[in-house]
Design a protein around this motif. Structure first.
Motif, PDB file in Angstrom:
ATOM      1  N   GLN A 569      15.358  40.291  18.276  1.00 15.75           N
ATOM      2  CA  GLN A 569      16.557  39.568  17.864  1.00 15.75           C
ATOM      3  C   GLN A 569      16.702  39.513  16.347  1.00 15.75           C
ATOM      4  OE1 GLN A 569      16.257  35.754  19.756  1.00 15.75           O
ATOM      5  NE2 GLN A 569      16.376  36.597  21.836  1.00 15.75           N
ATOM      6  N   HIS A 570      15.588  39.351  15.629  1.00 16.08           N
ATOM      7  CA  HIS A 570      15.655  39.169  14.182  1.00 16.08           C
ATOM      8  C   HIS A 570      15.354  40.439  13.402  1.00 16.08           C
ATOM      9  CE1 HIS A 570      15.172  35.079  15.776  1.00 16.08           C
ATOM     10  NE2 HIS A 570      15.787  34.669  14.702  1.00 16.08           N
ATOM     11  N   GLU A 571      15.014  41.537  14.119  1.00 17.50           N
ATOM     12  CA  GLU A 571      14.765  42.835  13.484  1.00 17.50           C
ATOM     13  C   GLU A 571      13.671  42.738  12.419  1.00 17.50           C
ATOM     14  OE1 GLU A 571      18.388  44.551  12.112  1.00 17.50           O
ATOM     15  OE2 GLU A 571      19.476  44.180  13.974  1.00 17.50           O
ATOM     16  N   GLN A 572      12.628  41.984  12.749  1.00 19.00           N
ATOM     17  CA  GLN A 572      11.485  41.808  11.860  1.00 19.00           C
ATOM     18  C   GLN A 572      10.206  41.890  12.682  1.00 19.00           C
ATOM     19  OE1 GLN A 572      11.810  38.188   9.603  1.00 19.00           O
ATOM     20  NE2 GLN A 572      13.921  38.558   8.993  1.00 19.00           N
ATOM     21  N   ALA A 573       9.109  42.187  11.974  1.00 17.12           N
ATOM     22  CA  ALA A 573       7.817  42.262  12.644  1.00 17.12           C
ATOM     23  C   ALA A 573       7.383  40.872  13.097  1.00 17.12           C
ATOM     24  CB  ALA A 573       6.770  42.864  11.711  1.00 17.12           C
ATOM     25  N   GLY A 575       4.148  38.763  15.759  1.00 17.17           N
ATOM     26  CA  GLY A 575       2.930  38.892  16.534  1.00 17.17           C
ATOM     27  C   GLY A 575       1.683  38.848  15.677  1.00 17.17           C
ATOM     28  N   LEU A 576       0.632  39.493  16.129  1.00 16.40           N
ATOM     29  CA  LEU A 576      -0.683  39.456  15.498  1.00 16.40           C
ATOM     30  C   LEU A 576      -0.620  39.984  14.069  1.00 16.40           C
ATOM     31  CD1 LEU A 576      -3.721  38.911  15.937  1.00 16.40           C
ATOM     32  CD2 LEU A 576      -3.930  41.303  16.639  1.00 16.40           C
ATOM     33  N   GLY A 577      -1.169  39.203  13.138  1.00 20.52           N
ATOM     34  CA  GLY A 577      -1.204  39.623  11.750  1.00 20.52           C
ATOM     35  C   GLY A 577       0.028  39.265  10.956  1.00 20.52           C
ATOM     36  N   THR A 578       1.019  38.591  11.572  1.00 18.47           N
ATOM     37  CA  THR A 578       2.218  38.163  10.863  1.00 18.47           C
ATOM     38  C   THR A 578       2.258  36.636  10.842  1.00 18.47           C
ATOM     39  OG1 THR A 578       3.638  38.105  12.827  1.00 18.47           O
ATOM     40  CG2 THR A 578       3.391  40.219  11.712  1.00 18.47           C
ATOM     41  N   ASP A 579       3.271  36.107  10.183  1.00 20.59           N
ATOM     42  CA  ASP A 579       3.447  34.656  10.135  1.00 20.59           C
ATOM     43  C   ASP A 579       4.294  34.130  11.283  1.00 20.59           C
ATOM     44  OD1 ASP A 579       1.933  34.405   7.862  1.00 20.59           O
ATOM     45  OD2 ASP A 579       3.631  34.727   6.507  1.00 20.59           O
ATOM     46  N   THR A 580       4.753  35.014  12.155  1.00 20.38           N
ATOM     47  CA  THR A 580       5.564  34.625  13.299  1.00 20.38           C
ATOM     48  C   THR A 580       4.778  34.864  14.574  1.00 20.38           C
ATOM     49  OG1 THR A 580       7.610  35.192  12.132  1.00 20.38           O
ATOM     50  CG2 THR A 580       7.730  35.026  14.518  1.00 20.38           C
ATOM     51  N   LEU A 581       4.462  33.789  15.288  1.00 23.34           N
ATOM     52  CA  LEU A 581       3.681  33.853  16.518  1.00 23.34           C
ATOM     53  C   LEU A 581       2.400  34.656  16.332  1.00 23.34           C
ATOM     54  CD1 LEU A 581       6.672  34.432  18.952  1.00 23.34           C
ATOM     55  CD2 LEU A 581       5.392  32.315  18.680  1.00 23.34           C
ATOM     56  N   PRO A 582       1.563  34.252  15.373  1.00 29.48           N
ATOM     57  CA  PRO A 582       0.332  35.031  15.108  1.00 29.48           C
ATOM     58  C   PRO A 582      -0.692  34.951  16.225  1.00 29.48           C
ATOM     59  CG  PRO A 582       0.346  32.991  13.827  1.00 29.48           C
ATOM     60  CD  PRO A 582       1.688  33.077  14.493  1.00 29.48           C
ATOM     61  N   SER A 583      -0.521  34.026  17.174  1.00 32.36           N
ATOM     62  CA  SER A 583      -1.468  33.943  18.283  1.00 32.36           C
ATOM     63  C   SER A 583      -1.288  35.059  19.301  1.00 32.36           C
ATOM     64  CB  SER A 583      -1.320  32.586  18.980  1.00 32.36           C
ATOM     65  OG  SER A 583       0.008  32.416  19.478  1.00 32.36           O
ATOM     66  N   SER A 584      -0.251  35.869  19.148  1.00 34.41           N
ATOM     67  CA  SER A 584      -0.034  36.991  20.057  1.00 34.41           C
ATOM     68  C   SER A 584      -1.136  38.036  19.898  1.00 34.41           C
ATOM     69  CB  SER A 584       1.339  37.619  19.793  1.00 34.41           C
ATOM     70  OG  SER A 584       1.514  38.803  20.541  1.00 34.41           O
ATOM     71  N   ARG A 585      -1.408  38.779  20.964  1.00 33.40           N
ATOM     72  CA  ARG A 585      -2.417  39.832  20.909  1.00 33.40           C
ATOM     73  C   ARG A 585      -1.835  41.162  20.463  1.00 33.40           C
ATOM     74  NH1 ARG A 585      -3.973  41.490  25.347  1.00 33.40           N
ATOM     75  NH2 ARG A 585      -2.406  40.532  26.701  1.00 33.40           N
ATOM     76  N   TRP A 586      -0.513  41.279  20.406  1.00 29.66           N
ATOM     77  CA  TRP A 586       0.157  42.530  20.038  1.00 29.66           C
ATOM     78  C   TRP A 586       0.911  42.331  18.730  1.00 29.66           C
ATOM     79  CZ3 TRP A 586       0.396  47.215  22.927  1.00 29.66           C
ATOM     80  CH2 TRP A 586      -0.300  47.182  24.131  1.00 29.66           C
ATOM     81  N   TRP A 587       1.061  43.423  18.010  1.00 29.07           N
ATOM     82  CA  TRP A 587       1.907  43.464  16.812  1.00 29.07           C
ATOM     83  C   TRP A 587       3.171  44.240  17.168  1.00 29.07           C
ATOM     84  CZ3 TRP A 587       3.202  47.739  13.455  1.00 29.07           C
ATOM     85  CH2 TRP A 587       3.844  47.346  12.280  1.00 29.07           C
TER      86      TRP A 587
END
Length: 882
Positions: A569-573, A575-587
């Motif tokens: 939706q936001h056309e940005q990275a 998931g893992l390693g980012t500041d948005t939903l970093p608890s995800s296992r995928w990037w």
């Protein structure tokens, strides 16, 4: 003044379509009244009828703030469990589900609780703005990322919660909330900022008059810089002379401890001078350990957050590479840190700043002194190269010693040193400069102890041997230095070549990818080559469901689905390693075109760690041509659909034009005959009445043939025509076709040439008969009255041919390939005579379904045309005994 600059300034002042406006209440320290001022402004908006809601407001127990908050609509907070506690956070989804016109979000630099969508509150604010919601927010100056090191130097406190400077730079309005240090200290002592116990500790640690004065100056400087930028924009809108944005700031960083401090300083300088800026790292002569690489990556990520451009170059000389890049980018200012004061640099060379000053004619070179920020000597951490490299150095020196002992019997003493030099060179090529120097030192000692008289001692009797040893040590050091430098250059070139090769290979593969599936196959092949990384490719269907497009098929858990949805939706990275939903296992990384996202790339490390920055930058570089290829494939599909739609409309128009005339003609004739019979009845003579009835029957048969042609063409087009093959005599097919068309062929001289015993055909007899009827009817329609029409059967070992020749106007060579197109006769207008133009198209379809073909030739006596139906012959059936 440049008209383009004025136009850009006018466009920048316009409200951004679909995006909310951001107002920041900026203060020098906690307690100056930022939240109070924000709530007062909110009450003013509420009195004007603006629909607002307080997303999160931190009163910290202050009665005045709580009194103002009571009169405002509030969004209920979101409760998140964390380590046995229940933390309260802003309900971002609640605000987005029922969006107000204005949202109040206190403490912009706040870090969200684990499990939140974003790691930072300023990211929540960005999502609110993107949804078209105006936001009022507060922040203290010490939370600005570029001022983090200066605040630490002033107060001695390292602020952990920071906000990127570009967030404030993109704010529509900044209001400075100021309070003199004396009044702020009085508020602290009165318990209006913190509780009494906390207030006394804060005054002793942070809220000293000196610190407050310095922070107040920083806040005023930040607000003044924003005022200068606004004034500059107003001048440009008026078309008047304004300071032009010329040049660029380049800041060179390395893996030392001052890299982040240098990046923050560069951001402040670029903001004050209104210059675009780039962070440049030259990967060349000096190898870095893991700690240095970590510091370098942290500095590069900081530069990206602050809005700078990150560039990695490869070169032997750092100064020359920086200057060449500065001239390519037309930079006006180069900023570097002070070089580490090493003994060898004092004796043998100058620092980076001095070399830039010497060779950078016409450029401004600034050197940031790092002496005041160096950590104490006792706290420095030195990471030694790997012990295996030093073990290699010792083994190489030992092997060289053994070889030299063997060579000493046949070679003179000066030649033996070559074995030690070879060992030093081998170590330098395989490791780095430190082990090479260690090998040189060990070789020096072994050479002196075992080979320089007197042997088995460290004494030297002859003066020339001293010179030999010194030259040996010098040559070993130089050789090791050159070899290790060459090795690092080769490694850097291999890395650059790998990235370039990946881009070239991807471009080569994409040039032959004609559709979306081919592009997806290329993406899966290019991105799925890392053995330690799992890849999945996803896209969104029309109903919003995730569709697997390639790579590993994964079942998305709730966390992964939310991260993927947000990235799309936001056309940005995300998931893992980012500041948005970093608890995800995928990037998750979206590939976007002009119309929105086209594909979502998901990557997961086998170790569960974030992807390295080098791989992220490579994926970002590869993602651009992939997105272009996907957009090109999507455009090609849309063009093909438009072309098919146009052809469908063309066929529909031709069909309507044909049906409206060719079906109406027999109906009109039939209706006229029936009306005559009904009106006159017995008054019509018997012969005339019979003629009317026969004419009605002929027109009905004609109408039946038209409808049958339409139905047959529909079945051919949709694959609904089934072949019920049987053995049939071709003479019977000819006889039946002539019988059905006796009325149509009556005005013509029909010749029928049939061989005595033609071979049998294994065909669908009704379809072949219909095809022959269509050909005969077409020939009869174009033949003149009394003209000849010949029907002949010919055959050989491979095929049997039905040949129909006439004496009509003939078919030009240029049009012989077109007569089998649907509605071709109708498209030619009156030249085509009567008919829908479907007969020959159906004929070709029916014969082609049997593996045959239709050809066009010349007619009888040099006139007209001939149409031949070619049908393949199969093995004849065996005759059955009676």
């Amino acid at each position: 003044m440049n008209d383009s600059l004025r136009a850009e300034a006018l466009l920048a002042d316009l409200p951004r379509e679909g995006r909310g406006r951001l107002k920041v209440f900026l203060g020098a320290a906690p307690g100056v009244g930022k939240t109070y001022a924000m709530l007062q402004a909110a009450h003013a908006q509420l009195r004007q009828g603006v629909a607002l809601r307080a997303g999160v407001v931190e009163s910290h127990g202050r009665s005045e703030t709580e009194a103002l908050l009571l009169g405002l609509p509030q969004q209920p907070p979101l409760r998140l469990p964390y380590r046995g506690l229940e933390l309260s956070e802003m309900d971002l989804d609640g605000l987005l589900a029922d969006p107000p016109k204005l949202a109040l979000v206190d403490e912009l630099a706040h870090s969200n609780a684990p499990g939140s969508r974003h790691a930072k509150r300023w990211q929540d604010v960005q999502e609110l703005l993107a949804a078209g919601i105006d936001v009022y927010t507060t922040v203290n100056v010490q939370h600005l990322e570029s001022l983090n090191d200066r605040v630490r130097d002033i107060t001695g406190v390292q602020v952990r919660e920071t906000v990127p400077d570009w967030v404030l730079q993109e704010a529509d309005e900044i209001q400075l909330v100021d309070l003199p240090p004396r009044e702020l200290l009085e508020r602290l002592r009165d318990g209006k900022v913190y509780m009494p116990e906390q207030a006394r500790a804060a005054i002793d640690a942070f809220f000293s008059p000196t610190n407050l004065t310095a922070l107040r100056e920083l806040a005023m400087q930040t607000a003044a810089a924003r005022v200068d930028a606004d004034l500059d924009q107003r001048y440009r809108q008026l078309g008047q002379a304004a300071p032009s944005v010329l040049g660029r700031l380049l800041v060179g960083v390395d893996g030392d401890g001052e890299a982040e401090r240098l990046v923050r300083h560069a951001c402040r300088v670029a903001e004050r001078r209104h210059l675009p800026w780039s962070v440049v790292h030259v990967n060349g002569r000096r190898a870095m350990d893991e700690q240095q690489r970590g510091r370098l990556q942290a500095a590069l990520r900081l530069a990206e957050r602050l809005g700078g451009e990150v560039v990695t170059l490869h070169g032997d000389s750092v100064a020359r590479t920086l200057l060449d890049h500065a001239r390519e980018r037309r930079a006006s200012l180069i900023l570097v840190g002070s070089s580490t004061r090493r003994l060898r640099r004092r004796w043998f060379g100058r620092g980076l700043g001095e070399r830039l000053l010497a060779a950078g004619a016409g450029l401004e070179v600034s050197v940031l002194d790092a002496a005041g920020a160096q950590p104490p000597a006792g706290r420095r951490v030195r990471i030694a190269p790997r012990w295996r490299d030093y073990l290699l150095a010792a083994l190489a020196a030992a092997c060289a010693t053994l070889i030299s002992l063997g060579l000493a019997r046949v070679l003179e003493l000066p030649n033996i040193s070559l074995a030690f030099l070879a060992a030093v060179l081998l170590v330098a090529v395989r490791s780095s400069l430190g082990p090479a120097l260690a090998c040189a030192g060990l070789s020096f000692l072994a050479y002196n102890f075992l080979f320089i008289p007197p042997t088995l001692t460290m004494r030297i009797q002859r003066q020339e041997d001293v010179l030999t040893l010194l030259f040996f040590l010098l040559m070993a050091g130089l050789t090791g230095n050159l070899a290790s430098r060459q090795r690092r250059q080769v490694q850097a070139l291999r890395q650059a070549q790998g990235e370039t090769t990946a881009l070239l290979e991807l471009s080569r593969k994409l040039t032959v990818a004609a559709d979306r599936q081919a592009v997806l196959a290329v993406a899966e092949q290019q991105l799925g080559g890392w053995p330690d990384v799992q890849l999945t490719l996803l896209s969104r269907s029309a109903d919003g469901q995730w569709c697997h497009e390639g790579g590993q098929r994964v079942e998305l858990a709730d966390t992964e689905r939310v991260a993927a949805d947000w990235a799309w939706q936001h056309e940005q990275a995300a998931g893992l390693g980012t500041d948005t939903l970093p608890s995800s296992r995928w990037w998750w990384w979206p590939l976007c075109g002009e119309e929105g996202p086209l594909l979502l790339i998901g990557l997961q490390s086998a170790q569960g760690t974030p992807l390295a920055d080098e791989r992220r930058r490579l994926i970002a570089a590869l993602g651009q041509p992939l997105a272009q290829a996907l957009a090109r494939a999507q455009l090609a599909e849309e063009l093909e659909a438009a072309r098919l739609h146009g052809q469908t409309e063309e066929l529909r128009s031709a069909l309507l034009a044909s049906v409206s005339h060719d079906l109406r003609t027999p109906l009109t004739a039939m209706r006229g005959s029936i009306d005559s019979l009904l009106a006159l009845g017995e008054a019509i003579p018997e012969a005339d009445r019979r003629e009317l009835l026969e004419g009605t029957r002929d027109e009905a048969e004609r109408l039946d043939r038209y409808i049958q042609n339409l139905l047959d063409m529909t079945r051919l087009g949709h694959g609904g025509l089934k072949l019920a093959r049987d053995w049939v005599a071709p003479s019977d097919i000819v006889a039946s076709a002539l019988q059905r068309l006796r009325a149509v062929l009556a005005p013509l001289q029909v010749e029928c040439l049939l061989p005595p015993q033609p071979p049998l055909l294994h065909v669908h007899a009704a379809l072949i008969e219909q095809a022959l009827i269509n050909v005969l009817e077409n020939a009869a329609r174009f033949s003149p009255p009394g003209g000849r029409l010949r029907v002949a059967l010919e055959y050989d070992e491979q095929e049997l041919r039905f040949v129909v020749a006439d004496q009509g106007p003939g078919i030009p060579e240029a049009e012989r390939a077109k007569i089998f197109d649907m509605f071709y006769t109708a498209a030619r207008g009156d030249r085509g005579g009567q008919g829908t133009g479907l007969g020959l198209a159906i004929c070709q379809g029916m014969v082609g379904a049997h593996g045959g073909r239709v050809t066009v030739g010349d007619g009888l006596d040099g006139r007209g045309a001939s149409l031949t139906l070619h049908l393949p012959l199969t093995a004849q059936p065996q005759a059955e005994d009676d």
